[in-house]
Structures are given as C-alpha cells and as structure tokens.
Design a protein around this motif. Sequence first.
Motif, PDB file in Angstrom:
ATOM      1  N   ARG A 203       0.773  -1.406  -0.136  1.00  0.00           N
ATOM      2  CA  ARG A 203      -0.106  -0.276   0.291  1.00  0.00           C
ATOM      3  C   ARG A 203       1.409   1.229  -0.029  1.00  0.00           C
ATOM      4  O   ARG A 203       0.331   2.345  -0.729  1.00  0.00           O
ATOM      5  CB  ARG A 203      -1.156  -0.272   1.257  1.00  0.00           C
ATOM      6  N   ILE A 206       2.080   2.710  -3.366  1.00  0.00           N
ATOM      7  CA  ILE A 206       0.849   2.978  -4.363  1.00  0.00           C
ATOM      8  C   ILE A 206       1.182   5.036  -3.639  1.00  0.00           C
ATOM      9  O   ILE A 206       0.826   5.171  -4.675  1.00  0.00           O
ATOM     10  CB  ILE A 206      -0.143   2.518  -3.774  1.00  0.00           C
ATOM     11  N   ARG A 210       1.510   8.123  -6.101  1.00  0.00           N
ATOM     12  CA  ARG A 210       0.553   8.925  -5.602  1.00  0.00           C
ATOM     13  C   ARG A 210       1.216  10.748  -6.266  1.00  0.00           C
ATOM     14  O   ARG A 210       1.183  10.990  -6.632  1.00  0.00           O
ATOM     15  CB  ARG A 210       0.065   9.462  -4.899  1.00  0.00           C
ATOM     16  N   LYS A 315     -12.794   1.123   0.745  1.00  0.00           N
ATOM     17  CA  LYS A 315     -12.417   1.603  -0.664  1.00  0.00           C
ATOM     18  C   LYS A 315     -11.201   0.311  -1.501  1.00  0.00           C
ATOM     19  O   LYS A 315     -11.264  -0.663  -0.971  1.00  0.00           O
ATOM     20  CB  LYS A 315     -11.673   2.326  -0.042  1.00  0.00           C
ATOM     21  N   ALA A 316     -11.498   0.681  -2.440  1.00  0.00           N
ATOM     22  CA  ALA A 316     -10.839  -0.044  -4.014  1.00  0.00           C
ATOM     23  C   ALA A 316      -9.724  -0.002  -3.930  1.00  0.00           C
ATOM     24  O   ALA A 316      -9.030   1.062  -3.508  1.00  0.00           O
ATOM     25  CB  ALA A 316     -11.955   0.595  -5.327  1.00  0.00           C
ATOM     26  N   GLU A 317      -8.961  -0.717  -4.585  1.00  0.00           N
ATOM     27  CA  GLU A 317      -7.575  -1.160  -4.621  1.00  0.00           C
ATOM     28  C   GLU A 317      -7.093   0.442  -5.364  1.00  0.00           C
ATOM     29  O   GLU A 317      -6.949  -0.692  -6.625  1.00  0.00           O
ATOM     30  CB  GLU A 317      -7.146  -2.189  -4.707  1.00  0.00           C
ATOM     31  N   SER A 318      -7.222   0.955  -5.221  1.00  0.00           N
ATOM     32  CA  SER A 318      -6.762   2.348  -5.840  1.00  0.00           C
ATOM     33  C   SER A 318      -5.618   3.264  -6.531  1.00  0.00           C
ATOM     34  O   SER A 318      -5.354   3.871  -5.059  1.00  0.00           O
ATOM     35  CB  SER A 318      -8.244   2.807  -6.566  1.00  0.00           C
ATOM     36  N   LEU A 319      -5.075   2.655  -7.442  1.00  0.00           N
ATOM     37  CA  LEU A 319      -3.919   4.510  -7.946  1.00  0.00           C
ATOM     38  C   LEU A 319      -5.026   5.834  -6.861  1.00  0.00           C
ATOM     39  O   LEU A 319      -3.594   6.751  -6.881  1.00  0.00           O
ATOM     40  CB  LEU A 319      -3.309   4.031  -9.078  1.00  0.00           C
ATOM     41  N   GLN A 320      -5.904   5.868  -7.323  1.00  0.00           N
ATOM     42  CA  GLN A 320      -6.431   7.546  -7.861  1.00  0.00           C
ATOM     43  C   GLN A 320      -6.918   7.575  -6.558  1.00  0.00           C
ATOM     44  O   GLN A 320      -8.319   8.936  -6.924  1.00  0.00           O
ATOM     45  CB  GLN A 320      -7.372   7.304  -8.925  1.00  0.00           C
ATOM     46  N   GLU A 321      -6.692   6.913  -6.215  1.00  0.00           N
ATOM     47  CA  GLU A 321      -7.718   7.675  -4.111  1.00  0.00           C
ATOM     48  C   GLU A 321      -7.316   9.044  -3.907  1.00  0.00           C
ATOM     49  O   GLU A 321      -5.845   9.309  -4.383  1.00  0.00           O
ATOM     50  CB  GLU A 321      -7.175   7.109  -3.284  1.00  0.00           C
ATOM     51  N   HIS A 322      -8.332   9.892  -3.218  1.00  0.00           N
ATOM     52  CA  HIS A 322      -7.547  11.158  -2.752  1.00  0.00           C
ATOM     53  C   HIS A 322      -7.955  11.404  -1.842  1.00  0.00           C
ATOM     54  O   HIS A 322      -8.983  10.206  -1.066  1.00  0.00           O
ATOM     55  CB  HIS A 322      -8.880  12.406  -4.359  1.00  0.00           C
TER      56      HIS A 322
END
Length: 323
Positions: A203, A206, A210, A315-322
């Motif tokens: 994590r 990731i 970012r 949450k989803a396992e996403s790179l685009q999390e803010h």
Amino acid sequence: MNLLSNPDRPSEYVPQNITVIGAGAWGSAIAFLLNQNHHQVQIWSRQSEVPLSAMVADSDVIISAVSIKGVRAIATQLQTANLRPDVILVSATKGLEPATLATPSQIWRSLLPVYPLVVLSGPNLSKEIMAGQPTATVVASEHPHAAQLVQNIFASRNFRVYTNPDPIGVELGGTLKNVIAIAVGACDGLNLGTNAKSALITRSLIEIIRVGVFFGAQPETFWGLSGLGDLLATCNSSLSRNYQVGYAIAQGKSLEAAIASTVGTAEGVNTAHVLMEICDRAQISVPVSRYVHRLLRGEITLQQAVEGLMDRDLKAESLQEHS
Ligand SMILES: NC(=O)C1=CN([C@@H]2O[C@H](COP(=O)(O)OP(=O)(O)OC[C@H]3O[C@@H](n4cnc5c(N)ncnc54)[C@H](OP(=O)(O)O)[C@@H]3O)[C@@H](O)[C@H]2O)C=CC1
Ligand SMILES: O=C(CO)COP(=O)(O)O
C-alpha cells in the motif's frame, strides 16, 4: 576532454578525476566502488583541509553523497568554484529540504543549471556494498550521455548499473521509502507478522507513486530498482537506519533515543515532516506516511497508528484515491 562530446566513446572509457563530496557511510561506499574501478578518486568532507573549490577544479565528475541538510550549502559553494565546463554532477542524496520542500536534484538544478545532472539511487545498503556483495542501482538523467558515462564509471562485476530517463522518479523512490521503512521497522518491532508487513509495503508503494506523479515522475519508474527495489531492501534489512528507528520506537524508545541509538543519518524522520507539508498542500492521500508523521510528532501511540490504519473507510484498491 569533453566527456559529453563523444557519445560513441568505448564503454571502458575512464575519466581522469572524480570527487566524492561527503565522507559518511554512502560517500565512503561510493568512493570504494570507484576505487575498485581504478578511477582517480578524492573524497571531500567538511573536515578536509583542502577547500572544496580547489579539490573540484580538475574533476570530470562530482558526486554529492551528503545528507539533505548539507546539499544546498555544498551546491552554493560549487557555484563560485572554477568547475570544468564539461563537468557532470551526480546527486546521491535521499531526502527533502524543509525550507523549500525541494528534492536534492531540484536544489542542484536551481543552483547549477548549466551542468548535466545525474541522480543515483537504488537498493544500495552501504555495508553490503563495502562487503563486495552483488548490488544493482539506477543512474537517471535528462542527459542520456551523462547517465551512460556515470553507468560506465560505476559498473563492475559486483555493481550492476541501469540508466533511466526519469531522474525525479528515481530520486523520489529512494527518498520516500525512508518514511515507509520507519513504519515497517515498527511493524517488525511489534511482531505484527508477514501479512501486515506485506500490506504496509504494497500500500505504501501506491502512495509513493501518487506523490511521484504529482512531481511529474513516470509511474512505471516506481516498479523498478529505485522504487520497489529500494523499498524492499530498506524494509527488509536491519542495516537500514530508518528501519532501525521504527524498530527502536516499537521497543518503547522515544524518537530522540531511537535516533541517538542509530549510527548515521535516518533521513525518513525529516522527510516525513516535509512530505506531509507537500501532501497537505496538494491533497495527496498518503495514509501510511501520515501515520508515521503523527507517530514521530508524538501525536499518537504506535498502537493507535496500527488501529487507525486498519479502521479506515473500506475502499477499492486504486491508485487514483484522493484524501
Ligand atoms: N548509507 C547508505 O546505505 C545510503 C545512504 N544514502 C543517502 O546518502 C545520504 C548520506 O547518507 P550517509 O552517508 O549514510 O549518512 P552519514 O550520516 O553516514 O553521513 C552524512 C554525510 O553528510 C554530510 N553532511 C551532513 N550535513 C552536512 C552539511 N551541512 N554540510 C556538508 N556536509 C554535510 C556529513 O558530513 P560530516 O561528516 O562532515 O558531518 C557526512 O559526510 C543520505 O541522504 C542517505 O539517505 C543513499 C543510499 C545508501
Ligand atoms: O537508502 C538506503 C539503501 O538503499 C539506506 O537506507 P537507510 O538510510 O535507511 O540506512
């Protein structure tokens, strides 16, 4: 001789003079590698009797391996030195400057913009290098011939060197993993297990990406040696000073005592503070680094940090999390 004028030079080309600035663990390991390759190497530190400007006068390559707090002072001194017009500068520091939030290469570029700059970073624990153990690294530059030259001067049977065109990405991988190594050292110090450690490392990568993307780095750079590679090395070795700081905190030491019991510079402590300023301004979500920062500031206990990380919204396992 202009080192950049002949891109077709044979790979065994040997520069005449290399100055390494910084006689700490990393500067010494760098000088060790270059001596092995039979370069003419001189090391400068604040204790040296020869002024820096005199030492660098004939240097083909100048390598800075000081901690972040020394970078601006060194680059400022070099501004007034009589450098060779074709000198290549190499930055090997992994840190962020508190006053400006700048990376080392940004400081070098702002103060000495006319010289080609190469960033050297990778999974490079100095003690393993000094023991002659096989190691790989990355040299990154916007000047491909400068990167190739630095690749050639360092490459040996024990030290495999890759070039990369993304200096800011290569630099940030090495810098930001220091904060994560504190978290992982604490995780190991608490005996939280291999699942927890894997989750932390994965994590964290990731969140490093970012921040890297915010700085203009290429995401794929972070899958390489200077990103994932250095993250794995530093988070899996008790040789890492940043890991040692986290581990000591988990053993109940104060931050001050943890730093005092660590030999050499643990850049992650300072980097955590600067990183939070960057992420707060740019609204970048970096939960692991944020908990490290709060822990280092004494705002939370380690137990609260673990609970806080586990209790966050699903949450989803996403790179685009803010945030
Ligand atoms: N050790 C390692 O395995 C690796 C370290 N690095 C990075 O390299 C950098 C240096 O680390 P390392 O050598 O291990 O740390 P050390 O603590 O062993 O040495 C720090 C070096 O920085 C110099 N320095 C500190 N402040 C100043 C200043 N204000 N002006 C001039 N020089 C200064 C010190 O000089 P002095 O002796 O005069 O105090 C010393 O040479 C760090 O950014 C680190 O993250 C990168 C890869 C591997
Ligand atoms: O950067 C390093 C290895 O690549 C050294 O890590 P530490 O600064 O945590 O010792």
